[in-house]
Design a protein around this motif. Sequence first.
Motif, PDB file in Angstrom:
ATOM      1  N   MET A   1     -50.206  94.545  82.358  1.00  0.00           N
ATOM      2  CA  MET A   1     -49.694  93.858  84.061  1.00  0.00           C
ATOM      3  C   MET A   1     -49.850  93.291  84.402  1.00  0.00           C
ATOM      4  O   MET A   1     -49.502  92.218  84.964  1.00  0.00           O
ATOM      5  CB  MET A   1     -50.031  95.330  84.691  1.00  0.00           C
ATOM      6  CG  MET A   1     -49.920  96.605  84.393  1.00  0.00           C
ATOM      7  SD  MET A   1     -50.813  97.961  85.597  1.00  0.00           S
ATOM      8  CE  MET A   1     -49.830  97.588  87.200  1.00  0.00           C
ATOM      9  N   LYS A   2     -50.875  92.707  83.743  1.00  0.00           N
ATOM     10  CA  LYS A   2     -50.900  91.309  84.272  1.00  0.00           C
ATOM     11  C   LYS A   2     -49.964  90.149  82.824  1.00  0.00           C
ATOM     12  O   LYS A   2     -50.039  89.090  83.695  1.00  0.00           O
ATOM     13  CB  LYS A   2     -52.541  91.018  84.014  1.00  0.00           C
ATOM     14  CG  LYS A   2     -53.718  91.165  84.973  1.00  0.00           C
ATOM     15  CD  LYS A   2     -55.167  91.194  84.244  1.00  0.00           C
ATOM     16  CE  LYS A   2     -55.897  91.146  85.992  1.00  0.00           C
ATOM     17  NZ  LYS A   2     -57.528  91.670  85.022  1.00  0.00           N
ATOM     18  N   GLY A   3     -50.482  90.409  81.778  1.00  0.00           N
ATOM     19  CA  GLY A   3     -49.274  89.790  81.223  1.00  0.00           C
ATOM     20  C   GLY A   3     -47.651  90.253  81.598  1.00  0.00           C
ATOM     21  O   GLY A   3     -47.377  88.646  81.702  1.00  0.00           O
TER      22      GLY A   3
ATOM     23  N   HIS B   1     -43.485  86.992  84.997  1.00  0.00           N
ATOM     24  CA  HIS B   1     -42.695  87.570  85.789  1.00  0.00           C
ATOM     25  C   HIS B   1     -43.146  86.110  87.017  1.00  0.00           C
ATOM     26  O   HIS B   1     -41.989  85.179  87.487  1.00  0.00           O
ATOM     27  CB  HIS B   1     -42.846  87.715  87.067  1.00  0.00           C
ATOM     28  CG  HIS B   1     -42.294  89.577  86.533  1.00  0.00           C
ATOM     29  ND1 HIS B   1     -42.906  90.418  85.609  1.00  0.00           N
ATOM     30  CD2 HIS B   1     -41.368  90.088  87.247  1.00  0.00           C
ATOM     31  CE1 HIS B   1     -42.310  91.106  85.193  1.00  0.00           C
ATOM     32  NE2 HIS B   1     -41.452  90.823  86.578  1.00  0.00           N
ATOM     33  N   GLN B   2     -43.732  85.405  86.880  1.00  0.00           N
ATOM     34  CA  GLN B   2     -44.288  83.820  87.447  1.00  0.00           C
ATOM     35  C   GLN B   2     -43.784  83.381  87.131  1.00  0.00           C
ATOM     36  O   GLN B   2     -43.544  82.067  87.664  1.00  0.00           O
ATOM     37  CB  GLN B   2     -45.919  84.082  87.888  1.00  0.00           C
ATOM     38  CG  GLN B   2     -45.941  85.424  88.569  1.00  0.00           C
ATOM     39  CD  GLN B   2     -48.090  85.095  89.302  1.00  0.00           C
ATOM     40  OE1 GLN B   2     -48.474  85.404  88.880  1.00  0.00           O
ATOM     41  NE2 GLN B   2     -48.286  85.831  89.807  1.00  0.00           N
ATOM     42  N   PHE B   3     -44.114  82.569  85.874  1.00  0.00           N
ATOM     43  CA  PHE B   3     -43.918  81.985  85.441  1.00  0.00           C
ATOM     44  C   PHE B   3     -41.658  81.607  85.506  1.00  0.00           C
ATOM     45  O   PHE B   3     -41.704  80.571  85.612  1.00  0.00           O
ATOM     46  CB  PHE B   3     -43.859  81.635  83.393  1.00  0.00           C
ATOM     47  CG  PHE B   3     -43.493  81.009  82.314  1.00  0.00           C
ATOM     48  CD1 PHE B   3     -43.857  79.954  82.696  1.00  0.00           C
ATOM     49  CD2 PHE B   3     -42.185  81.709  81.419  1.00  0.00           C
ATOM     50  CE1 PHE B   3     -43.594  79.069  81.799  1.00  0.00           C
ATOM     51  CE2 PHE B   3     -41.503  80.170  81.433  1.00  0.00           C
ATOM     52  CZ  PHE B   3     -42.226  78.930  80.973  1.00  0.00           C
ATOM     53  N   TYR B   4     -41.433  82.393  84.640  1.00  0.00           N
ATOM     54  CA  TYR B   4     -40.151  82.834  84.939  1.00  0.00           C
ATOM     55  C   TYR B   4     -39.546  82.382  86.249  1.00  0.00           C
ATOM     56  O   TYR B   4     -38.561  82.165  87.447  1.00  0.00           O
ATOM     57  CB  TYR B   4     -39.154  83.730  84.571  1.00  0.00           C
ATOM     58  CG  TYR B   4     -39.329  83.353  83.242  1.00  0.00           C
ATOM     59  CD1 TYR B   4     -38.264  82.474  82.185  1.00  0.00           C
ATOM     60  CD2 TYR B   4     -39.966  84.568  82.560  1.00  0.00           C
ATOM     61  CE1 TYR B   4     -38.159  82.535  81.378  1.00  0.00           C
ATOM     62  CE2 TYR B   4     -39.993  84.670  80.870  1.00  0.00           C
ATOM     63  CZ  TYR B   4     -39.276  83.208  80.117  1.00  0.00           C
ATOM     64  OH  TYR B   4     -39.054  83.250  79.260  1.00  0.00           O
TER      65      TYR B   4
ATOM     66  N   ALA C   1     -34.431  85.077  91.445  1.00  0.00           N
ATOM     67  CA  ALA C   1     -36.033  84.962  91.470  1.00  0.00           C
ATOM     68  C   ALA C   1     -36.612  85.564  92.615  1.00  0.00           C
ATOM     69  O   ALA C   1     -37.799  85.610  92.718  1.00  0.00           O
ATOM     70  CB  ALA C   1     -35.809  82.911  91.628  1.00  0.00           C
ATOM     71  N   ALA C   2     -35.585  85.733  93.950  1.00  0.00           N
ATOM     72  CA  ALA C   2     -36.150  86.587  94.753  1.00  0.00           C
ATOM     73  C   ALA C   2     -36.394  88.332  94.069  1.00  0.00           C
ATOM     74  O   ALA C   2     -37.190  88.683  94.755  1.00  0.00           O
ATOM     75  CB  ALA C   2     -35.082  86.757  95.699  1.00  0.00           C
TER      76      ALA C   2
ATOM     77  N   HIS D   1     -40.486  91.709  92.241  1.00  0.00           N
ATOM     78  CA  HIS D   1     -41.140  92.664  91.524  1.00  0.00           C
ATOM     79  C   HIS D   1     -43.177  92.824  91.155  1.00  0.00           C
ATOM     80  O   HIS D   1     -43.287  93.400  90.996  1.00  0.00           O
ATOM     81  CB  HIS D   1     -40.366  92.867  90.368  1.00  0.00           C
ATOM     82  CG  HIS D   1     -41.117  93.558  89.231  1.00  0.00           C
ATOM     83  ND1 HIS D   1     -41.729  93.147  87.949  1.00  0.00           N
ATOM     84  CD2 HIS D   1     -40.599  95.458  89.328  1.00  0.00           C
ATOM     85  CE1 HIS D   1     -41.017  94.800  87.158  1.00  0.00           C
ATOM     86  NE2 HIS D   1     -41.718  95.225  87.989  1.00  0.00           N
ATOM     87  N   ALA D   2     -42.908  90.937  91.522  1.00  0.00           N
ATOM     88  CA  ALA D   2     -44.116  90.353  90.794  1.00  0.00           C
ATOM     89  C   ALA D   2     -44.941  90.417  91.561  1.00  0.00           C
ATOM     90  O   ALA D   2     -46.164  90.712  91.733  1.00  0.00           O
ATOM     91  CB  ALA D   2     -43.667  89.015  90.949  1.00  0.00           C
ATOM     92  N   ALA D   3     -44.504  90.727  93.155  1.00  0.00           N
ATOM     93  CA  ALA D   3     -45.491  91.114  94.684  1.00  0.00           C
ATOM     94  C   ALA D   3     -45.834  92.275  94.258  1.00  0.00           C
ATOM     95  O   ALA D   3     -46.873  92.904  94.852  1.00  0.00           O
ATOM     96  CB  ALA D   3     -44.691  91.415  95.386  1.00  0.00           C
ATOM     97  N   ASN D   4     -44.914  93.870  93.742  1.00  0.00           N
ATOM     98  CA  ASN D   4     -45.544  94.795  93.875  1.00  0.00           C
ATOM     99  C   ASN D   4     -46.634  95.278  92.105  1.00  0.00           C
ATOM    100  O   ASN D   4     -46.849  95.626  92.574  1.00  0.00           O
ATOM    101  CB  ASN D   4     -44.088  95.768  93.400  1.00  0.00           C
ATOM    102  CG  ASN D   4     -43.287  95.980  94.081  1.00  0.00           C
ATOM    103  OD1 ASN D   4     -43.758  95.835  95.046  1.00  0.00           O
ATOM    104  ND2 ASN D   4     -42.189  95.993  94.666  1.00  0.00           N
ATOM    105  N   LEU D   5     -46.358  94.474  91.684  1.00  0.00           N
ATOM    106  CA  LEU D   5     -47.118  94.692  90.310  1.00  0.00           C
ATOM    107  C   LEU D   5     -48.224  93.762  90.557  1.00  0.00           C
ATOM    108  O   LEU D   5     -49.585  94.680  89.912  1.00  0.00           O
ATOM    109  CB  LEU D   5     -46.176  93.136  89.024  1.00  0.00           C
ATOM    110  CG  LEU D   5     -46.101  93.747  87.717  1.00  0.00           C
ATOM    111  CD1 LEU D   5     -45.266  92.858  87.034  1.00  0.00           C
ATOM    112  CD2 LEU D   5     -46.552  95.093  86.746  1.00  0.00           C
ATOM    113  N   ALA D   6     -48.523  93.194  91.285  1.00  0.00           N
ATOM    114  CA  ALA D   6     -50.210  92.130  91.980  1.00  0.00           C
ATOM    115  C   ALA D   6     -50.820  93.254  92.859  1.00  0.00           C
ATOM    116  O   ALA D   6     -51.882  93.713  92.559  1.00  0.00           O
ATOM    117  CB  ALA D   6     -50.008  91.015  92.705  1.00  0.00           C
TER     118      ALA D   6
END
Length: 72
Positions: free
Chosen positions: A7-9, A14-17, A43-44, A49-54
């Motif tokens: 999940m961290k990976g 996600h953040q990179f892209y 990007a939005a 999705h990145a926020a949900n993962l976090a």
Amino acid sequence: MPSLAQMKGSLHIHQFYVGKLGAKQEQLLGSDPELAMLLDNFAAVLSEHAANLADDIADLECGDDCGASLSN
């Protein structure tokens, strides 16, 4: 369910892209505004999705410790 490391990976990717898409979107604003808007929308979605993962990562890292501290 994926492991915490996976999940961290995924969050890192996600953040990179999201960053790459933002940079490309800025480059295209003048020459191709429709593509720039498409990249911004994508990007939005990735950011959401990145926020949900976090949030999921924070929940897993917190575990039972947070539940015990909330009930006290």
